[in-house]
Design an enzyme around this catalytic site. Structure first.
Site, PDB file in Angstrom:
ATOM      1  N   ASP A  83      -8.973  -4.549   9.182  1.00 28.60           N
ATOM      2  CA  ASP A  83      -9.684  -3.849   8.106  1.00 28.60           C
ATOM      3  C   ASP A  83     -10.529  -4.847   7.331  1.00 28.60           C
ATOM      4  O   ASP A  83      -9.989  -5.699   6.629  1.00 28.60           O
ATOM      5  CB  ASP A  83      -8.678  -3.182   7.165  1.00 28.60           C
ATOM      6  CG  ASP A  83      -8.132  -1.897   7.745  1.00 28.60           C
ATOM      7  OD1 ASP A  83      -6.905  -1.750   7.834  1.00 28.60           O
ATOM      8  OD2 ASP A  83      -8.954  -1.033   8.118  1.00 28.60           O
ATOM      9  N   ASP A 139      -6.737   7.346   9.955  1.00 28.00           N
ATOM     10  CA  ASP A 139      -6.434   6.047   9.368  1.00 28.00           C
ATOM     11  C   ASP A 139      -6.135   6.227   7.887  1.00 28.00           C
ATOM     12  O   ASP A 139      -7.003   6.595   7.109  1.00 28.00           O
ATOM     13  CB  ASP A 139      -7.654   5.128   9.559  1.00 28.00           C
ATOM     14  CG  ASP A 139      -7.451   3.752   8.983  1.00 28.00           C
ATOM     15  OD1 ASP A 139      -8.374   2.914   9.103  1.00 28.00           O
ATOM     16  OD2 ASP A 139      -6.382   3.498   8.401  1.00 28.00           O
TER      17      ASP A 139
HETATM   18  C1  DX5 Z   1      -7.735   1.809   3.991  1.00 31.13           C
HETATM   19  C2  DX5 Z   1      -7.220   1.091   5.214  1.00 31.13           C
HETATM   20  C3  DX5 Z   1      -5.844   1.625   5.521  1.00 31.13           C
HETATM   21  C4  DX5 Z   1      -5.119   0.863   6.602  1.00 31.13           C
HETATM   22  C5  DX5 Z   1      -3.836   1.576   6.965  1.00 31.13           C
HETATM   23  O1  DX5 Z   1      -8.975   1.308   3.673  1.00 31.13           O
HETATM   24  O2  DX5 Z   1      -8.095   1.331   6.304  1.00 31.13           O
HETATM   25  O3  DX5 Z   1      -5.978   2.963   5.915  1.00 31.13           O
HETATM   26  O4  DX5 Z   1      -5.926   0.770   7.735  1.00 31.13           O
HETATM   27  O5  DX5 Z   1      -3.120   1.795   5.791  1.00 31.13           O
HETATM   28  P1  DX5 Z   1      -1.705   2.564   5.785  1.00 31.13           P
HETATM   29  O6  DX5 Z   1      -1.331   2.868   7.218  1.00 31.13           O
HETATM   30  O7  DX5 Z   1      -0.748   1.592   5.141  1.00 31.13           O
HETATM   31  O8  DX5 Z   1      -1.921   3.806   4.985  1.00 31.13           O
END
Ligand code: DX5
Length: 219
Positions: free
Chosen positions: A34, A174
């Site tokens: 990310d 995501d």
């Molecule tokens: C937000 C990020 C999150 C990350 C995953 O900008 O992109 O979504 O990838 O986060 P979790 O799985 O912890 O919600």
């Protein structure tokens, strides 16, 4: 079969290589990095150094999720760093087609992401221009947030639009993907599940987390 893609945003960065190797051994399908610029999203995370580090730790495909205002400026850097998939946000591109085409022409898969406030209609003209679509199920910027249920309707709408055109494309979700939401995400039409805090946490090992998610989606 649904794919599980750990996001390193919630990994322990004091032992990132070890954790990437652990999820690789546990059967993760891809790794997501990310990338945040503190401008498109209210947080700064990592850049090409993160992709280069993950590249050294795994042979899995790496997705660079560019949550940045100017992806065109940096795409070459992420290609050089070893990203196999580069995901850019529709919100920052008046016309995403040139950049998506550039990514494809330079050996990577092109992904197009939409944030919760962006309707599926915004990408209807781009269904053949991207190799995959990422429907954010939280507001981008931070891990550990709760899934926004209305976003799953967008997944279904997008899957129906792709099917109507005979297009086979990955739809990723995501944000807030964990044992309590993964089944409904797949039911909605997602076939790629990005999970950060559900995989990297203090409750269980990454391998146990991935095995738990797989068991829930029957994959
Ligand atoms: C937000 C990020 C999150 C990350 C995953 O900008 O992109 O979504 O990838 O986060 P979790 O799985 O912890 O919600």
């Amino acid at each position: 079969m649904a794919l599980i893609v750990p996001s390193i945003l919630s990994a322990d960065f004091t032992r990132l290589g070890e954790q990437v190797q652990a999820v690789t051994a546990a059967g993760a399908d891809r790794i997501q990095v990310d990338v945040m610029d503190g401008h498109f999203v209210p947080n700064i995370s990592i850049g090409t150094l993160g992709v280069e580090a993950v590249r050294r730790a795994t042979t899995l495909p790496i997705e660079a999720h560019l949550m940045i205002t100017d992806p065109t400026r940096y795409v070459d850097d992420f290609l050089r760093a070893g990203a196999n998939i580069i995901i850019v946000h529709r919100e920052v591109l008046p016309d995403p087609r040139p950049l998506l085409g550039y990514i494809r022409q330079h050996g990577a898969q092109a992904g197009l992401a939409i944030s919760p406030a962006t309707p599926v209609q915004a990408i209807m003209d781009d269904l053949t221009d991207a190799d995959l679509f990422l429907v954010m199920t939280v507001h981008p910027g931070f891990g550990g947030q709760a899934l926004i249920p209305d976003c799953l309707a967008k997944v279904t709408q997008l899957r129906q639009a792709l099917n109507a055109r005979g297009l086979t494309r990955d739809i990723e979700v995501d944000g807030g993907i964990h044992e309590g939401t993964v089944a409904q995400a797949v039911s909605a039409g997602a076939n790629v599940l990005v999970a950060g805090s559900a995989v990297f946490n203090d409750r269980e090992t990454p391998a146990q987390s991935i095995q738990r998610l797989r068991a829930l989606i029957g994959a």
